[in-house]
Design a protein around this motif. Structure first.
Motif, PDB file in Angstrom:
ATOM      1  N   LEU A   1       0.828  -1.205   0.000  1.00 20.37           N
ATOM      2  CA  LEU A   1       0.000   0.000   0.000  1.00 20.37           C
ATOM      3  C   LEU A   1       0.863   1.255   0.000  1.00 20.37           C
ATOM      4  N   SER A   2       1.985   1.195   0.715  1.00 23.42           N
ATOM      5  CA  SER A   2       2.876   2.361   0.745  1.00 23.42           C
ATOM      6  C   SER A   2       3.445   2.648  -0.638  1.00 23.42           C
ATOM      7  N   ARG A   3       3.666   1.611  -1.417  1.00 26.77           N
ATOM      8  CA  ARG A   3       4.177   1.795  -2.784  1.00 26.77           C
ATOM      9  C   ARG A   3       3.107   2.350  -3.716  1.00 26.77           C
ATOM     10  N   SER A   4       1.861   2.040  -3.423  1.00 29.13           N
ATOM     11  CA  SER A   4       0.778   2.393  -4.335  1.00 29.13           C
ATOM     12  C   SER A   4       0.225   3.793  -4.125  1.00 29.13           C
ATOM     13  N   TYR A   5       0.174   4.264  -2.866  1.00 38.72           N
ATOM     14  CA  TYR A   5      -0.620   5.462  -2.578  1.00 38.72           C
ATOM     15  C   TYR A   5       0.122   6.592  -1.876  1.00 38.72           C
ATOM     16  N   SER A   6       1.382   6.458  -1.621  1.00 40.75           N
ATOM     17  CA  SER A   6       2.072   7.477  -0.837  1.00 40.75           C
ATOM     18  C   SER A   6       2.222   8.812  -1.565  1.00 40.75           C
TER      19      SER A   6
END
Length: 272
Positions: free
Chosen positions: A175-180
């Motif tokens: 998720l950190s890779r997708s939405y940060s």
């Protein structure tokens, strides 16, 4: 320390006790609106609300919502209510979980595995899927999930729980890779042997099996089952909650995709 998140809105799952409740107290003192959620409403969740309200010294709202995270419709209903009442969340601390089935690997059935996966992994997936759009809308977000030392140092009779907690670490990183880039941060924490209802139940089992008091059972368990805990004691919920509150704050603005162990030294490896 001023967390610089006054006026933000936070959802805390598994909030009627333990780490979830202690985190709610920290955030309430920072002026955050708090939504306390747990599977069952009623007296325990109402008491949690009273405890958190007593910690708040601002005009922030403290509300409760009962939601079964093992059912997608329960998560979606909660998300709609929060969006209608608060305009969505800024912070999600997903603390809900269960030990699940525990036995020798060969004794565990598909049903045992699926019950644990539904709560400990898919519950997190459903919460993320429902509340990331609200953080996107608010152009600010913090999501913290609870993994465990078991993700890095698995215990042989807890294989479903071990696997689910390892998956939580991976999910948070994904998720950190997708939405940060959308001003949202995703992290997880890995506590070990903290005083929560789950470990209380474990200690009651040990006390009965060994004919010990709860205090004696805890000492026996640390010595015989968790010998790598360098501090030789059970953790306190507030010792975990203080780190979660920091991760929710503006001060943690460059911590992303990380797993933070809060384990008293329980994981033996330097790199786990």
């Amino acid at each position: 320390m001023d967390l610089k998140i006054k006026g933000k809105t936070a959802l805390i799952t598994g909030a009627d006790s333990g780490i979830g409740l202690e985190t709610a107290k920290f955030l309430a003192r920072a002026g955050v609106n708090i939504i306390l959620s747990d599977k069952d409403g009623g007296e325990e969740l109402d008491e949690a609300k009273r405890i958190v309200e007593a910690e708040s010294n601002d005009n922030n709202k403290i509300v409760t919502i009962a939601a079964d995270l093992s059912k997608n419709e329960g998560v979606l209903k909660m998300a709609k209510q929060i969006d209608d009442d608060f305009g969505g969340v800024h912070i999600v601390f997903h603390s809900a979980g269960a030990r699940g089935a525990a036995d020798d690997f060969l004794n565990l059935t598909d049903d045992d595995w699926m019950k644990t996966i539904e709560i400990d992994l898919l519950g997190a997936v459903r919460v993320a899927r429902a509340f990331i759009p609200q953080m996107q809308k608010n152009n600010w977000g913090r999501m913290i999930m609870v993994a465990s030392e078991n993700a890095f140092q698995p215990y042989e009779n807890e294989s479903p729980y071990n696997a689910c907690k390892a998956a939580i670490v991976n999910l948070s990183k994904c998720l950190s890779r997708s939405y940060s880039k959308e001003n949202m941060l995703f992290n997880c924490i890995s506590p070990a042997f903290v005083k929560t209802p789950m470990t209380e139940a474990m200690m009651e089992e040990v006390a009965e099996e060994q004919n010990l008091s709860i205090e004696e059972a805890e000492a026996w368990f640390v010595k015989n089952k968790r010998p790598h805990i360098a501090m030789e004691r059970r953790g306190k919920p507030e010792e975990v909650a203080s780190t979660v509150a920091f991760l929710c704050s503006e001060h943690a603005s460059y911590i992303n995709g990380s797993n933070i162990r809060i384990d008293g030294g329980a994981v033996e490896s330097a790199f786990g």
